[in-house]
Design a protein around this motif. Sequence first.
Motif, PDB file in Angstrom:
ATOM      1  N   PRO A  89       0.826  -1.210   0.000  1.00  0.00           N
ATOM      2  CA  PRO A  89       0.000   0.000   0.000  1.00  0.00           C
ATOM      3  C   PRO A  89       0.861   1.260   0.000  1.00  0.00           C
ATOM      4  O   PRO A  89       2.018   1.239   0.420  1.00  0.00           O
ATOM      5  N   ASP A  90       0.282   2.350  -0.475  1.00  0.00           N
ATOM      6  CA  ASP A  90       0.961   3.645  -0.400  1.00  0.00           C
ATOM      7  C   ASP A  90       0.887   4.201   1.014  1.00  0.00           C
ATOM      8  O   ASP A  90       1.802   4.876   1.475  1.00  0.00           O
ATOM      9  N   ILE A  91      -0.232   3.923   1.664  1.00  0.00           N
ATOM     10  CA  ILE A  91      -0.447   4.366   3.042  1.00  0.00           C
ATOM     11  C   ILE A  91      -0.914   3.160   3.857  1.00  0.00           C
ATOM     12  O   ILE A  91      -1.807   2.431   3.431  1.00  0.00           O
ATOM     13  N   LEU A  92      -0.298   2.977   5.003  1.00  0.00           N
ATOM     14  CA  LEU A  92      -0.641   1.877   5.896  1.00  0.00           C
ATOM     15  C   LEU A  92      -1.107   2.463   7.223  1.00  0.00           C
ATOM     16  O   LEU A  92      -0.399   3.259   7.839  1.00  0.00           O
ATOM     17  N   VAL A  93      -2.293   2.070   7.652  1.00  0.00           N
ATOM     18  CA  VAL A  93      -2.820   2.489   8.951  1.00  0.00           C
ATOM     19  C   VAL A  93      -2.867   1.241   9.834  1.00  0.00           C
ATOM     20  O   VAL A  93      -3.434   0.227   9.443  1.00  0.00           O
ATOM     21  N   VAL A  94      -2.243   1.339  11.001  1.00  0.00           N
ATOM     22  CA  VAL A  94      -2.149   0.191  11.907  1.00  0.00           C
ATOM     23  C   VAL A  94      -2.886   0.510  13.199  1.00  0.00           C
ATOM     24  O   VAL A  94      -2.596   1.511  13.857  1.00  0.00           O
ATOM     25  N   ALA A  95      -3.837  -0.352  13.552  1.00  0.00           N
ATOM     26  CA  ALA A  95      -4.574  -0.203  14.808  1.00  0.00           C
ATOM     27  C   ALA A  95      -4.013  -1.172  15.833  1.00  0.00           C
ATOM     28  O   ALA A  95      -3.432  -2.196  15.492  1.00  0.00           O
ATOM     29  N   GLU A  96      -4.205  -0.866  17.109  1.00  0.00           N
ATOM     30  CA  GLU A  96      -3.696  -1.631  18.253  1.00  0.00           C
ATOM     31  C   GLU A  96      -2.165  -1.687  18.218  1.00  0.00           C
ATOM     32  O   GLU A  96      -1.550  -2.709  18.503  1.00  0.00           O
ATOM     33  N   LEU A  97      -1.567  -0.567  17.869  1.00  0.00           N
ATOM     34  CA  LEU A  97      -0.113  -0.460  17.764  1.00  0.00           C
ATOM     35  C   LEU A  97       0.511  -0.360  19.151  1.00  0.00           C
ATOM     36  O   LEU A  97       0.217   0.559  19.913  1.00  0.00           O
ATOM     37  N   THR A  98       1.370  -1.324  19.469  1.00  0.00           N
ATOM     38  CA  THR A  98       2.069  -1.345  20.754  1.00  0.00           C
ATOM     39  C   THR A  98       3.538  -1.018  20.524  1.00  0.00           C
ATOM     40  O   THR A  98       4.017  -1.064  19.386  1.00  0.00           O
ATOM     41  N   PRO A  99       4.279  -0.684  21.579  1.00  0.00           N
ATOM     42  CA  PRO A  99       5.713  -0.447  21.419  1.00  0.00           C
ATOM     43  C   PRO A  99       6.452  -1.641  20.800  1.00  0.00           C
ATOM     44  O   PRO A  99       7.380  -1.469  20.009  1.00  0.00           O
ATOM     45  N   VAL A 100       6.021  -2.851  21.100  1.00  0.00           N
ATOM     46  CA  VAL A 100       6.632  -4.050  20.520  1.00  0.00           C
ATOM     47  C   VAL A 100       6.410  -4.077  19.007  1.00  0.00           C
ATOM     48  O   VAL A 100       7.318  -4.381  18.227  1.00  0.00           O
ATOM     49  N   TRP A 101       5.196  -3.723  18.590  1.00  0.00           N
ATOM     50  CA  TRP A 101       4.896  -3.702  17.161  1.00  0.00           C
ATOM     51  C   TRP A 101       5.622  -2.569  16.453  1.00  0.00           C
ATOM     52  O   TRP A 101       5.981  -2.691  15.272  1.00  0.00           O
ATOM     53  N   VAL A 102       5.844  -1.447  17.125  1.00  0.00           N
ATOM     54  CA  VAL A 102       6.612  -0.359  16.514  1.00  0.00           C
ATOM     55  C   VAL A 102       7.998  -0.866  16.139  1.00  0.00           C
ATOM     56  O   VAL A 102       8.500  -0.616  15.040  1.00  0.00           O
ATOM     57  N   LYS A 103       8.619  -1.617  17.042  1.00  0.00           N
ATOM     58  CA  LYS A 103       9.947  -2.187  16.763  1.00  0.00           C
ATOM     59  C   LYS A 103       9.879  -3.177  15.608  1.00  0.00           C
ATOM     60  O   LYS A 103      10.748  -3.192  14.736  1.00  0.00           O
ATOM     61  N   ALA A 104       8.857  -4.008  15.581  1.00  0.00           N
ATOM     62  CA  ALA A 104       8.728  -4.993  14.503  1.00  0.00           C
ATOM     63  C   ALA A 104       8.509  -4.312  13.154  1.00  0.00           C
ATOM     64  O   ALA A 104       9.049  -4.751  12.135  1.00  0.00           O
ATOM     65  N   LEU A 105       7.753  -3.230  13.146  1.00  0.00           N
ATOM     66  CA  LEU A 105       7.459  -2.529  11.893  1.00  0.00           C
ATOM     67  C   LEU A 105       8.603  -1.624  11.437  1.00  0.00           C
ATOM     68  O   LEU A 105       8.546  -1.056  10.351  1.00  0.00           O
ATOM     69  N   GLU A 106       9.643  -1.505  12.249  1.00  0.00           N
ATOM     70  CA  GLU A 106      10.843  -0.771  11.821  1.00  0.00           C
ATOM     71  C   GLU A 106      11.442  -1.400  10.573  1.00  0.00           C
ATOM     72  O   GLU A 106      12.158  -0.747   9.827  1.00  0.00           O
ATOM     73  N   ALA A 107      11.152  -2.676  10.339  1.00  0.00           N
ATOM     74  CA  ALA A 107      11.629  -3.346   9.130  1.00  0.00           C
ATOM     75  C   ALA A 107      11.079  -2.694   7.864  1.00  0.00           C
ATOM     76  O   ALA A 107      11.598  -2.925   6.771  1.00  0.00           O
ATOM     77  N   LEU A 108      10.042  -1.870   8.003  1.00  0.00           N
ATOM     78  CA  LEU A 108       9.438  -1.179   6.861  1.00  0.00           C
ATOM     79  C   LEU A 108       9.959   0.246   6.693  1.00  0.00           C
ATOM     80  O   LEU A 108       9.423   1.006   5.886  1.00  0.00           O
ATOM     81  N   ALA A 109      10.984   0.606   7.440  1.00  0.00           N
ATOM     82  CA  ALA A 109      11.462   1.991   7.455  1.00  0.00           C
ATOM     83  C   ALA A 109      11.871   2.502   6.080  1.00  0.00           C
ATOM     84  O   ALA A 109      11.635   3.666   5.754  1.00  0.00           O
ATOM     85  N   ILE A 110      12.457   1.667   5.262  1.00  0.00           N
ATOM     86  CA  ILE A 110      12.884   2.115   3.934  1.00  0.00           C
ATOM     87  C   ILE A 110      11.680   2.331   3.025  1.00  0.00           C
ATOM     88  O   ILE A 110      11.595   3.334   2.325  1.00  0.00           O
ATOM     89  N   GLU A 111      10.732   1.386   3.050  1.00  0.00           N
ATOM     90  CA  GLU A 111       9.548   1.505   2.189  1.00  0.00           C
ATOM     91  C   GLU A 111       8.608   2.617   2.644  1.00  0.00           C
ATOM     92  O   GLU A 111       7.944   3.246   1.836  1.00  0.00           O
ATOM     93  N   TYR A 112       8.547   2.839   3.969  1.00  0.00           N
ATOM     94  CA  TYR A 112       7.617   3.822   4.540  1.00  0.00           C
ATOM     95  C   TYR A 112       8.387   4.786   5.436  1.00  0.00           C
ATOM     96  O   TYR A 112       8.329   4.698   6.657  1.00  0.00           O
ATOM     97  N   PRO A 113       9.091   5.738   4.823  1.00  0.00           N
ATOM     98  CA  PRO A 113       9.919   6.640   5.631  1.00  0.00           C
ATOM     99  C   PRO A 113       9.126   7.687   6.407  1.00  0.00           C
ATOM    100  O   PRO A 113       9.644   8.303   7.329  1.00  0.00           O
TER     101      PRO A 113
END
Length: 135
Positions: A89-113
């Motif tokens: 997706p061009d835009i990703l909206v994440v619900a129930e975002l926890t600090p643990v998930w923030v770290k896991a989603l860091e893997a998307l940092a290049i695609e979603y700066p």
Amino acid sequence: PFELLLNFPLQYATVAIGASALLLSVRRRLAAVISALFAAVQLLLLLPLYLSVETAHQSAATAKLMYANIFRANTRFGAVLNTIRTENPDILVVAELTPVWVKALEALAIEYPHRILMASPGAFGIGVYSKAPLT
């Protein structure tokens, strides 16, 4: 106080057409004509919605949006990341975002700066990840 009258033109037209038929059946022609005119006005209010659809679609830019309720207790990080990358997706909206998930989603940092994150240890966190700047 009268804005509610603008929200349901199709329903008002339907009732007015039914009322016109009923009034005609009891030979109240003037009331039937007034009711039919009201129905016509309501239907005319809907006409621009159907005539301008093609024009709006031709000139509008498109973006793919994905909404993911990741469930705060979910630990299937890889599966979620794979789904996001597959859908791309061009835009990703994440619900129930926890600090643990923030770290896991860091893997998307290049695609979603570009991102706006409001992580929460409970089920109330939310995040928006974007390929383009968020304004």
